[in-house]
Write a protein that holds these residues in place. Structure first.
Motif, PDB file in Angstrom:
ATOM      1  N   ASP A  76       0.829  -1.205   0.000  1.00 52.36           N
ATOM      2  CA  ASP A  76       0.000   0.000   0.000  1.00 52.36           C
ATOM      3  C   ASP A  76       0.866   1.258   0.000  1.00 52.36           C
ATOM      4  OD1 ASP A  76       0.727  -0.856   2.659  1.00 52.36           O
ATOM      5  OD2 ASP A  76      -0.612   0.664   3.475  1.00 52.36           O
ATOM      6  N   ARG A  77       2.036   1.193   0.651  1.00 53.33           N
ATOM      7  CA  ARG A  77       2.920   2.351   0.673  1.00 53.33           C
ATOM      8  C   ARG A  77       3.738   2.475  -0.612  1.00 53.33           C
ATOM      9  NH1 ARG A  77       5.779   3.444   6.405  1.00 53.33           N
ATOM     10  NH2 ARG A  77       6.360   5.281   5.169  1.00 53.33           N
ATOM     11  N   LEU A  78       3.836   1.396  -1.358  1.00 53.69           N
ATOM     12  CA  LEU A  78       4.543   1.426  -2.638  1.00 53.69           C
ATOM     13  C   LEU A  78       3.674   1.932  -3.772  1.00 53.69           C
ATOM     14  CD1 LEU A  78       6.436  -2.003  -2.651  1.00 53.69           C
ATOM     15  CD2 LEU A  78       7.501   0.254  -2.567  1.00 53.69           C
ATOM     16  N   ALA A 134       2.898   5.958 -10.128  1.00 53.15           N
ATOM     17  CA  ALA A 134       2.691   7.170 -10.918  1.00 53.15           C
ATOM     18  C   ALA A 134       4.009   7.867 -11.245  1.00 53.15           C
ATOM     19  CB  ALA A 134       1.764   8.134 -10.170  1.00 53.15           C
ATOM     20  N   LYS A 135       5.063   7.490 -10.540  1.00 52.03           N
ATOM     21  CA  LYS A 135       6.379   8.099 -10.776  1.00 52.03           C
ATOM     22  C   LYS A 135       7.303   7.156 -11.550  1.00 52.03           C
ATOM     23  CE  LYS A 135       5.857  11.032  -6.749  1.00 52.03           C
ATOM     24  NZ  LYS A 135       6.407  11.534  -5.472  1.00 52.03           N
ATOM     25  N   GLY A 136       6.721   6.126 -12.134  1.00 52.81           N
ATOM     26  CA  GLY A 136       7.478   5.249 -13.012  1.00 52.81           C
ATOM     27  C   GLY A 136       8.121   4.059 -12.353  1.00 52.81           C
ATOM     28  N   VAL A 137       7.804   3.810 -11.083  1.00 49.49           N
ATOM     29  CA  VAL A 137       8.386   2.686 -10.349  1.00 49.49           C
ATOM     30  C   VAL A 137       7.376   1.542 -10.320  1.00 49.49           C
ATOM     31  CG1 VAL A 137       9.304   1.896  -8.126  1.00 49.49           C
ATOM     32  CG2 VAL A 137       9.767   4.237  -8.927  1.00 49.49           C
ATOM     33  N   VAL A 138       7.845   0.324 -10.624  1.00 52.99           N
ATOM     34  CA  VAL A 138       6.991  -0.865 -10.587  1.00 52.99           C
ATOM     35  C   VAL A 138       7.002  -1.422  -9.157  1.00 52.99           C
ATOM     36  CG1 VAL A 138       6.583  -3.174 -11.508  1.00 52.99           C
ATOM     37  CG2 VAL A 138       7.588  -1.393 -12.975  1.00 52.99           C
ATOM     38  N   PRO A 139       5.867  -1.419  -8.460  1.00 51.77           N
ATOM     39  CA  PRO A 139       5.857  -1.924  -7.084  1.00 51.77           C
ATOM     40  C   PRO A 139       5.786  -3.446  -7.027  1.00 51.77           C
ATOM     41  CG  PRO A 139       3.687  -1.044  -7.642  1.00 51.77           C
ATOM     42  CD  PRO A 139       4.558  -0.856  -8.850  1.00 51.77           C
ATOM     43  N   HIS A 140       6.455  -4.007  -6.013  1.00 50.32           N
ATOM     44  CA  HIS A 140       6.433  -5.468  -5.808  1.00 50.32           C
ATOM     45  C   HIS A 140       6.631  -5.740  -4.324  1.00 50.32           C
ATOM     46  CE1 HIS A 140       7.114  -9.738  -6.206  1.00 50.32           C
ATOM     47  NE2 HIS A 140       7.025  -9.678  -7.545  1.00 50.32           N
ATOM     48  N   GLY A 141       5.823  -6.591  -3.765  1.00 49.86           N
ATOM     49  CA  GLY A 141       5.969  -6.944  -2.366  1.00 49.86           C
ATOM     50  C   GLY A 141       7.169  -7.846  -2.127  1.00 49.86           C
ATOM     51  N   VAL A 142       7.794  -7.676  -0.970  1.00 45.76           N
ATOM     52  CA  VAL A 142       8.854  -8.590  -0.542  1.00 45.76           C
ATOM     53  C   VAL A 142       9.024  -8.482   0.963  1.00 45.76           C
ATOM     54  CG1 VAL A 142      10.844  -7.007  -0.722  1.00 45.76           C
ATOM     55  CG2 VAL A 142      11.176  -9.457  -1.053  1.00 45.76           C
ATOM     56  N   ASP A 143       9.345  -9.606   1.575  1.00 40.10           N
ATOM     57  CA  ASP A 143       9.716  -9.663   2.979  1.00 40.10           C
ATOM     58  C   ASP A 143      11.096 -10.297   3.024  1.00 40.10           C
ATOM     59  OD1 ASP A 143      10.165 -10.227   5.656  1.00 40.10           O
ATOM     60  OD2 ASP A 143       8.166 -11.035   6.029  1.00 40.10           O
TER      61      ASP A 143
END
Length: 277
Positions: free
Chosen positions: A39-41, A46-55
């Motif tokens: 959710d924070r990613l 919108a700024k061109g970064v592809v979000p992906h979850g990781v722990d």
């Protein structure tokens, strides 16, 4: 498959990681920003970064992240190992399970992410690993033993990796930020209160919290100085082994190399209230 260079940034949901991911994307890189909290990613999309979850304490999560980046983009040119956090409190006070998690995130997370991307970098004969350490890996403060231990370990791992990987065309740099204006000071203060806010070390904890409020507030440097160092490490033909930023961080580390331990202890005592009375 991406035609632009591909960067994978962990801990991209705030602070240095977020600013780094945005800067690389702005510079034309394909950037995957990874963190525990998707959710924070999401605003970074919108700024061109592809979000992906990781722990970075979950091996399957890290494997999935790297597999997905390779499947979607074909390669990983730069890994920025930024995921990490700080535990503060006296060594005596911090529970062993809390200390163990500090080392698992800050040290084993860095090493495992590196292990996962290195086969692809070695196969390509090129790549960059940029480990976000800290001047805390060069100079220790009281009530920060476990955090310092983790950052000293990142320094040692990075030095070994740099020599091991040189014949394979993979370059390793360490970023050593000093006091940067991020959430670090608030997190450290909360940790101090939780672990050493009462008992034998309470007075030291209060003194250190006040010192950190100043160091990571009005006296702190902007995160842009760290981002500039990361971009240089990612793009320069001959990246440095270490980047100590801002200038005050370089001065502090240099001073510790020539200052006797007893003098350093006295200076820390005056700053953090640890002098014997």
């Amino acid at each position: 498959m991406s035609t632009s260079p591909v960067a994978l940034v962990t801990g991209a949901s705030s602070g240095i990681g977020e600013a780094c991911a945005i800067a690389l994307a702005t510079a034309g890189w394909t950037v995957v920003g990874a963190a525990r909290r998707l959710d924070r990613l999401e605003p970074l999309r919108a700024k061109g970064v592809v979000p992906h979850g990781v722990d970075v304490t979950d091996d399957a999560s890290m494997v999935t992240l790297v597999d997905d980046v390779i499947a979607d983009h074909g390669r990983i040119d730069v890994l920025v190992n930024n995921a990490g956090y700080s535990v503060f409190g006296a060594v005596e006070d911090v529970p062993v399970d809390v200390a163990r998690r500090q080392l698992e995130v800050n040290v084993l997370g860095v090493s495992r992410m590196s292990q996962l991307v290195l086969p692809y970098m070695r196969a390509a004969g090129a790549g960059r690993i940029i480990n976000i350490a800290s001047v805390a890996g060069q100079v220790s403060e009281p009530l920060g033993g476990w955090y310092h231990a983790s950052k000293y370990a990142v320094e040692a791992l990075s030095d070994a990796m740099r020599m091991e990987l040189a014949p394979h065309g993979v370059q390793v740099s360490i970023i050593e930020p000093g006091a940067i204006r991020t959430e670090f000071g608030d997190i450290a203060a909360d940790s101090l209160a939780e672990h050493s806010g009462s008992g034998a070390y309470a007075a030291q904890a209060r003194r250190m919290a006040r010192a950190h409020e100043r160091m990571f507030g009005v006296d702190a440097a902007d995160v842009s100085v760290v981002v500039k160092a990361i971009l240089h490490a990612a793009t320069a033909t001959r990246p440095r082994a270490r980047y100590q930023v801002p200038a005050s961080a370089r001065a502090m580390v240099a001073a510790t190399k020539v200052t006797p331990t007893v003098v350093m202890d006295a200076a820390m005592g005056r700053m953090f209230g640890t002098s014997r009375t």
